[in-house]
Structure formats: structure tokens, C-alpha cells
Scaffold this motif. Sequence first.
Motif, PDB file in Angstrom:
ATOM      1  N   THR A   1       0.970  -1.234   0.150  1.00 57.84           N
ATOM      2  CA  THR A   1      -0.200  -0.098  -0.115  1.00 57.84           C
ATOM      3  C   THR A   1       0.938   1.338   0.063  1.00 57.84           C
ATOM      4  O   THR A   1       1.931   1.269   0.503  1.00 57.84           O
ATOM      5  N   GLU A   2       0.363   2.177  -0.644  1.00 63.21           N
ATOM      6  CA  GLU A   2       1.481   3.345  -0.700  1.00 63.21           C
ATOM      7  C   GLU A   2       0.504   4.742  -0.976  1.00 63.21           C
ATOM      8  O   GLU A   2      -0.630   4.489  -1.477  1.00 63.21           O
ATOM      9  N   ARG A   3       0.841   5.874  -0.386  1.00 58.75           N
ATOM     10  CA  ARG A   3      -0.171   6.969  -0.375  1.00 58.75           C
ATOM     11  C   ARG A   3      -0.054   7.378  -1.942  1.00 58.75           C
ATOM     12  O   ARG A   3       0.928   7.148  -2.642  1.00 58.75           O
TER      13      ARG A   3
ATOM     14  N   PRO B   1      -5.445   5.096  -0.408  1.00 61.00           N
ATOM     15  CA  PRO B   1      -3.864   4.543  -0.702  1.00 61.00           C
ATOM     16  C   PRO B   1      -4.064   3.809  -2.063  1.00 61.00           C
ATOM     17  O   PRO B   1      -5.049   3.043  -2.238  1.00 61.00           O
TER      18      PRO B   1
END
Length: 293
Positions: A162-164, A265
Motif C-alpha cells: 500500500t502506498e499514498r 492509498p
Amino acid sequence: MLERHEVETFLTLAEELHFGRTAQRLRVTTGRISHVIKKLERHVGAPLFERTSRRVTITAIGRRLAEDLTPLVEQMDAALLRAITAGRGVTGRLRVAFLGEYVAPVLSKAVTLFTARHPDCDVEVREVQLYNSRASLVDGSIDVLIASFPFDGMANGPILMTERRLLAVPADDPLAAEKSVSLEVLADHPVIQYPEMTSEEFKKNRTPSRTPSGRPVPKGPPGTTFSEMLSLVAMGRGVLPVGEQTQRYHPRPDIAYVPIRDAPPIERGPVWLESNTTAWVLEFVRAAADSVR
């Protein structure tokens, strides 16, 4: 004796606790779900769910039935997959691919663990691009792809990353000086588009046609590869929502990456063709999930 569709309907409702979502997952009407559950409750002789206008809850009897049925269904599915795999003549070869440099380390860990568990299976690793990722799954060139969700029409495995979200903008654009921006700014700038053959659900997720408030988002030119899309940003042809790993793997003096403060995200994980669900594919997905724990 319960029929398979009855068990599937019951277990799905036990998980979702919502008739609408259950119907959507099983691709039937809510009336059909209600009919199956009522029939099953008559067979059991007791309520399995309690319904109100606001919520659905599972009864103690229903919960126990779900706990008893779940491992049985898993065993049946595993047995069927073993038969399908044997019938297709599995050659002991698995072809896996990644889309984007940032998922390569995750894929590497998954391959290492899978190979340790199954040394008799040869694993081929490939890189695909935006324009051929979906086609490679459909034509059987690859068996599993580590990519961004959603990927419509495909089976999706567990979330591995997961990443912003960030907004890629030209380095000389006034937005580059902002500490963060809202998704609403997309209505004020053309947004670079993904290739036409890219998954529709993915494009809606990454380059929406409207902002959260409903304002239309102008479309910029499409790119064939991700690097090409970033070059279009640098040339001032538009902006592009991206994952935060882009800043690490694609640092450019002519592009600034600004955090999007109100965006959900980005999620990435394994994707594969539903009809190509072999035992090897499932074992690789399991290894991928275990490798990031």
C-alpha cells in the motif's frame, strides 16, 4: 444434502452480512439470495441470520454452521483444483511478471519463498508494460502478475503493498510549491491518460473522470508507457496521480511530486486469469502473501 450454490450463498452472506453486496459478488439478484437463505433456514429448522431494516447479523447457529462448512469447502476446492491441474498437464513451470520497478522487490521475495517450497517448479520472471499487461494474462504468456488493483475481469490476490498517492506536476508549476493538494485540483488541470487497453476499473481509480464533488476532470493526452506519461507531465501537457514509490524510482528534475491529502492509498498485489487458477498459481499467491508478513 446441501447444494454447492446454497453453501456458497450462505458463506458469502456470513462474510458480507449484506444482501446487496452478496448478490453483487455472486452476480445474482438480492431476491435470489433471500430465497436461498430462507430455504436453507427451513432445512436447518432455525434462523441463520437476523434481519432488520438497518443491518444483518448472523445467529449463533449460523456462525457455527459457517465455521463447520468453511474448511470443508476449502478442501473441496483444493481437490477440484488438483484435478484440474492434473487434467491440464501442468509442466512444472510458472511464469510470473511485474508491472513497475517498485513491485520487483516484492516479486523477488515471493519467488524466493515459492522456489524454496516447490523446488520442482521452474519459475520464469518477466517484466510487462502498461500496453501488454492485460493481454499477457489473457493469452497465457504469463500466469501471475504483480500489479495495482483494481484489475477488472481478473482474480485478485491479497494486498501486498500500500502506498499514498502523489500528484506528478511540472517542476515549474505553481502546484509544485504546495505541501499537499486535494483531488479537487484535478478539475483545474488536464490529467494524463493511461493506454486505451488498460483495465477500465484501474483507469477510473487512478485517473477519474470527476472529482469527489462531481466536477469534470479534463483529459490530457495518453501515454503508451509510464515513463512516457511522466514525460508528458514534464512537458506541461497535464498532471498525473501516482504512487509514492514513483518519487523514489522516477526522480526527475523536471517533475515535482506533491502529496494528495484526501486520496485513498494505492493497493498492489497478485492478479491472474480466473480460468488459469492452477495449484501452482494458488501456491505462488500464498507464498507472496507469506513473504510480506
